[in-house]
Design a protein around this motif. Structure first.
Motif, short mmCIF file in Angstrom:
data_model
loop_
_atom_site.label_atom_id
_atom_site.label_comp_id
_atom_site.label_asym_id
_atom_site.label_seq_id
_atom_site.Cartn_x
_atom_site.Cartn_y
_atom_site.Cartn_z
N LEU A 184 -19.56 22.64 -20.99
CA LEU A 184 -18.15 22.29 -21.16
C LEU A 184 -17.49 21.99 -19.81
CD1 LEU A 184 -16.99 24.78 -23.93
CD2 LEU A 184 -17.72 22.40 -24.18
N ALA A 185 -17.86 22.72 -18.78
CA ALA A 185 -17.31 22.46 -17.44
C ALA A 185 -17.72 21.08 -16.95
CB ALA A 185 -17.76 23.54 -16.46
N ALA A 186 -18.98 20.70 -17.22
CA ALA A 186 -19.44 19.37 -16.82
C ALA A 186 -18.71 18.28 -17.61
CB ALA A 186 -20.95 19.25 -17.04
N ALA A 187 -18.49 18.52 -18.89
CA ALA A 187 -17.76 17.55 -19.70
C ALA A 187 -16.31 17.43 -19.24
CB ALA A 187 -17.81 17.96 -21.17
N LEU A 188 -15.72 18.55 -18.84
CA LEU A 188 -14.35 18.55 -18.34
C LEU A 188 -14.25 17.78 -17.03
CD1 LEU A 188 -11.50 19.61 -18.93
CD2 LEU A 188 -12.10 21.68 -17.70
N ARG A 208 -8.22 16.65 -25.25
CA ARG A 208 -9.65 17.04 -25.18
C ARG A 208 -9.88 18.02 -24.05
NH1 ARG A 208 -14.55 16.89 -27.11
NH2 ARG A 208 -16.33 16.38 -25.81
N ALA A 209 -9.25 17.81 -22.91
CA ALA A 209 -9.39 18.72 -21.76
C ALA A 209 -8.87 20.11 -22.12
CB ALA A 209 -8.67 18.16 -20.55
N ARG A 214 -8.69 21.41 -25.09
CA ARG A 214 -9.63 22.03 -26.04
C ARG A 214 -10.89 22.53 -25.32
NH1 ARG A 214 -12.43 19.55 -31.43
NH2 ARG A 214 -13.10 21.56 -32.22
N LEU A 215 -11.38 21.75 -24.38
CA LEU A 215 -12.55 22.18 -23.60
C LEU A 215 -12.25 23.47 -22.83
CD1 LEU A 215 -13.81 18.74 -22.21
CD2 LEU A 215 -15.03 20.22 -23.83
N ARG A 216 -11.06 23.53 -22.22
CA ARG A 216 -10.67 24.74 -21.47
C ARG A 216 -10.54 25.96 -22.38
NH1 ARG A 216 -6.73 21.43 -19.47
NH2 ARG A 216 -7.35 20.32 -17.63
N ARG A 217 -9.90 25.77 -23.55
CA ARG A 217 -9.75 26.89 -24.50
C ARG A 217 -11.10 27.40 -24.98
NH1 ARG A 217 -5.72 23.63 -26.73
NH2 ARG A 217 -7.16 23.03 -28.39
N THR A 218 -11.98 26.47 -25.27
CA THR A 218 -13.31 26.86 -25.75
C THR A 218 -14.11 27.54 -24.65
OG1 THR A 218 -13.25 25.03 -27.32
CG2 THR A 218 -15.39 26.04 -26.92
N ALA A 219 -14.02 27.01 -23.42
CA ALA A 219 -14.70 27.65 -22.29
C ALA A 219 -14.13 29.05 -22.04
CB ALA A 219 -14.57 26.79 -21.03
#
Length: 180
Positions: free
Chosen positions: A96-100, A113-114, A116-121
Motif C-alpha cells: 500500500l505504501a508503494a501504491a501511495l 484513493r490516497a 483509502r490507502l492511508r486508512r487501510t495501511a
C-alpha cells in the motif's frame, strides 16, 4: 507442570480416600458387607467418593491438557493464527505504501484513493500493534503458585482480546486485498 499437580492431587486423594473414615488406623476388610457397622463398609463408601473425585480430577486434566480443549488451547490457536498473519500485515503495508507513492493525488479521485490507502495501511498497522501489545503484556500465571482454575480463568479472560485481534487482523487484510 500440570501433570505433576494432577498427580500430586491424585496421590493425596488416594492417600486420604483409602482409609476408613470412622477409624483411620483400623485395618480395612477385603470383602464388603451389608452391615454398615462392619469393618470395611466405610471403605466402600470412601471408594464411591474417591471414584467421583478421581473422575473430577480426570475431567480437569482432560480440560487442561487435551488438544483443542480449554481456554489456553483456544487462546494459543488464536495467537498462532495471528502470528502466522503478521508477515502478511507487513507485506500489505509495504504494498500500500508503494501504491501511495506512485499515486498522483492531484485529482479528487486520486485524493480519495490516497485517503483509502492511508486508512487501510493504518488499520494494518493497528492490527500489528495490537498483537504486539498483547504479546508484550500477556503474563500467564505461574501454575506452581496458583490453582489450575486460576490459570484457566486467566486464559478465559484473554480469549475475547485475542478474538478481537483476530477479527481486526482479518478485516485489515481483507480491506488491503480489496485495494488491488
Amino acid at each position: 507442570m500440570k501433570n505433576t499437580l494432577l498427580l500430586s492431587g491424585l496421590l493425596a486423594l488416594l492417600a486420604t480416600g483409602c482409609q476408613s473414615s470412622s477409624a483411620p488406623d483400623q485395618a480395612v476388610a477385603d470383602e464388603p458387607t451389608t452391615d454398615p457397622s462392619a469393618p470395611g463398609q466405610n471403605m466402600m463408601q470412601n471408594n464411591t467418593g474417591m471414584m467421583a473425585q478421581n473422575e473430577q480430577l480426570n475431567h480437569l486434566h482432560d480440560t487442561l491438557s487435551a488438544p483443542g480443549a480449554g481456554p489456553r488451547a483456544r487462546a494459543m490457536r488464536l495467537h498462532e493464527a495471528a502470528m502466522n498473519r503478521m508477515e502478511a500485515l507487513g507485506t500489505e503495508r509495504q504494498r500500500l505504501a508503494a501504491a501511495l507513492a506512485k499515486l498522483s493525488a492531484a485529482t479528487p479521485a486520486g485524493q480519495r484513493r490516497a485517503a483509502r490507502l492511508r486508512r487501510t495501511a493504518a488499520a494494518l498497522q493497528q492490527a500489528d500493534d495490537q498483537m504486539m501489545a498483547w504479546m508484550h503484556d500477556a503474563r500467564e500465571p505461574d501454575s506452581t503458585k496458583v490453582s489450575p482454575a486460576q490459570v484457566a480463568a486467566y486464559w478465559q479472560q484473554q480469549l475475547p482480546v485475542l478474538k478481537e485481534i483476530d477479527q481486526r487482523t482479518t478485516a485489515a487484510l481483507d480491506s488491503a486485498k480489496a485495494l488491488k
